[in-house]
Design a protein around this motif. Structure first.
Motif, PDB file in Angstrom:
ATOM      1  N   THR A 129       5.660   1.397   1.068  1.00 26.20           N
ATOM      2  CA  THR A 129       5.475   2.579   1.906  1.00 26.20           C
ATOM      3  C   THR A 129       5.818   2.235   3.351  1.00 26.20           C
ATOM      4  OG1 THR A 129       3.138   2.041   2.239  1.00 26.20           O
ATOM      5  CG2 THR A 129       3.668   3.548   0.443  1.00 26.20           C
ATOM      6  N   ILE A 130       6.485   3.162   4.001  1.00 29.87           N
ATOM      7  CA  ILE A 130       6.915   2.952   5.383  1.00 29.87           C
ATOM      8  C   ILE A 130       6.438   4.122   6.237  1.00 29.87           C
ATOM      9  CG2 ILE A 130       8.883   2.713   6.950  1.00 29.87           C
ATOM     10  CD1 ILE A 130      10.476   1.579   4.631  1.00 29.87           C
ATOM     11  N   GLY A 131       5.841   3.798   7.376  1.00 29.48           N
ATOM     12  CA  GLY A 131       5.487   4.800   8.369  1.00 29.48           C
ATOM     13  C   GLY A 131       6.358   4.565   9.590  1.00 29.48           C
TER      14      GLY A 131
ATOM     15  N   PHE B 238      -2.178   9.995   9.754  1.00 30.28           N
ATOM     16  CA  PHE B 238      -1.102   9.001   9.791  1.00 30.28           C
ATOM     17  C   PHE B 238      -1.660   7.622  10.145  1.00 30.28           C
ATOM     18  CE2 PHE B 238       2.304   6.608  11.804  1.00 30.28           C
ATOM     19  CZ  PHE B 238       3.376   6.823  10.958  1.00 30.28           C
ATOM     20  N   SER B 239      -2.512   7.549  11.147  1.00 31.14           N
ATOM     21  CA  SER B 239      -3.046   6.258  11.586  1.00 31.14           C
ATOM     22  C   SER B 239      -3.982   5.636  10.554  1.00 31.14           C
ATOM     23  CB  SER B 239      -3.749   6.391  12.926  1.00 31.14           C
ATOM     24  OG  SER B 239      -4.934   7.147  12.797  1.00 31.14           O
ATOM     25  N   ALA B 240      -4.592   6.449   9.712  1.00 37.01           N
ATOM     26  CA  ALA B 240      -5.532   5.938   8.708  1.00 37.01           C
ATOM     27  C   ALA B 240      -4.835   5.427   7.446  1.00 37.01           C
ATOM     28  CB  ALA B 240      -6.527   7.024   8.334  1.00 37.01           C
ATOM     29  N   LYS B 241      -3.567   5.795   7.245  1.00 41.79           N
ATOM     30  CA  LYS B 241      -2.851   5.356   6.043  1.00 41.79           C
ATOM     31  C   LYS B 241      -2.521   3.872   6.140  1.00 41.79           C
ATOM     32  CE  LYS B 241      -0.822   9.674   4.635  1.00 41.79           C
ATOM     33  NZ  LYS B 241       0.380  10.434   4.402  1.00 41.79           N
TER      34      LYS B 241
ATOM     35  N   LYS C 134      -3.338   1.404  10.629  1.00 43.55           N
ATOM     36  CA  LYS C 134      -3.868   0.478   9.623  1.00 43.55           C
ATOM     37  C   LYS C 134      -2.753  -0.209   8.832  1.00 43.55           C
ATOM     38  CE  LYS C 134      -8.215   1.837  10.188  1.00 43.55           C
ATOM     39  NZ  LYS C 134      -8.305   2.025  11.596  1.00 43.55           N
ATOM     40  N   ALA C 135      -1.528  -0.154   9.331  1.00 41.36           N
ATOM     41  CA  ALA C 135      -0.381  -0.739   8.630  1.00 41.36           C
ATOM     42  C   ALA C 135      -0.526  -2.251   8.486  1.00 41.36           C
ATOM     43  CB  ALA C 135       0.905  -0.419   9.384  1.00 41.36           C
ATOM     44  N   ASN C 136      -0.005  -2.776   7.376  1.00 41.80           N
ATOM     45  CA  ASN C 136      -0.076  -4.214   7.107  1.00 41.80           C
ATOM     46  C   ASN C 136       0.904  -5.023   7.946  1.00 41.80           C
ATOM     47  OD1 ASN C 136      -2.054  -3.923   5.132  1.00 41.80           O
ATOM     48  ND2 ASN C 136      -0.526  -3.567   3.545  1.00 41.80           N
ATOM     49  N   PHE C 137       2.083  -4.470   8.201  1.00 43.33           N
ATOM     50  CA  PHE C 137       3.124  -5.195   8.932  1.00 43.33           C
ATOM     51  C   PHE C 137       3.776  -4.218   9.900  1.00 43.33           C
ATOM     52  CE2 PHE C 137       7.349  -7.319   9.199  1.00 43.33           C
ATOM     53  CZ  PHE C 137       6.910  -8.571   9.602  1.00 43.33           C
TER      54      PHE C 137
END
Length: 172
Positions: A33-35, A102-105, A129-132
């Motif tokens: 998944t990409i934001g 968006f920020s919580a995903k 909350k993104a991993n990378f």
């Protein structure tokens, strides 16, 4: 005008204070998944960036955009999430529900596609909350795990460098 600049200054300082306590945790997950946080007030080629990312065989359903605009007219209608400086409170939190969602995903990859430090963009990247997290080298290096040095209007170069290093890091 003055209150807008003052609010911007306060929020930037708040973000930078929070960044002094950040500990980066290495993620070994592959990218599913990409934001993407996109500054449309600087660059209007959102579709071009999307097409460059699609070239790398990622499903379009796994990519989510949120777009920052300096000014959003009440009559404008968008088919994607949009936010502006009006969506930030003085205590550095967002009032826009789409921004909060968006920020919580937990994205596997967050692309901060902006090269100018604006309070709203910095704050959203910081609270994500993104991993990378990946961004431009002209932005505070503490926000992102990986920095790419290129010009913002060269989305093909950005995508090429990004995916080259994601392969090296075994994230794709």
């Amino acid at each position: 005008m003055f209150s807008h600049k003052f609010k911007d200054f306060i929020i930037k300082n708040s973000v930078k204070k929070r960044l002094s306590n950040v500990k980066h945790i290495a993620s070994t997950n592959s990218v599913q998944t990409i934001g993407i946080i996109f500054d449309e007030s600087q660059n209007t080629h959102r579709e071009k960036l999307m097409n460059e990312i699609k070239k790398w065989q990622l499903s379009p359903l796994s990519i989510e955009f949120i777009v920052f605009k300096d000014r959003v007219k009440k009559t404008e209608v968008f088919d994607y999430s949009v936010f502006s400086n009006k969506d930030i409170t003085w205590n550095a939190s967002f009032t826009n529900a789409e921004v909060n969602q968006f920020s919580a995903k937990k994205f596997d990859l967050l692309i901060s596609y902006y090269d100018e430090e604006k309070a709203a963009l910095l704050l959203l990247t910081q609270i994500s909350k993104a991993n990378f997290k990946v961004g431009f080298s002209s932005v505070d290096h503490r926000l992102n795990h990986f920095l790419i040095q290129t010009e913002i209007d060269k989305s093909a170069t950005f995508a090429e460098e990004l995916f080259k290093y994601l392969k090296i890091l075994k994230k794709i």
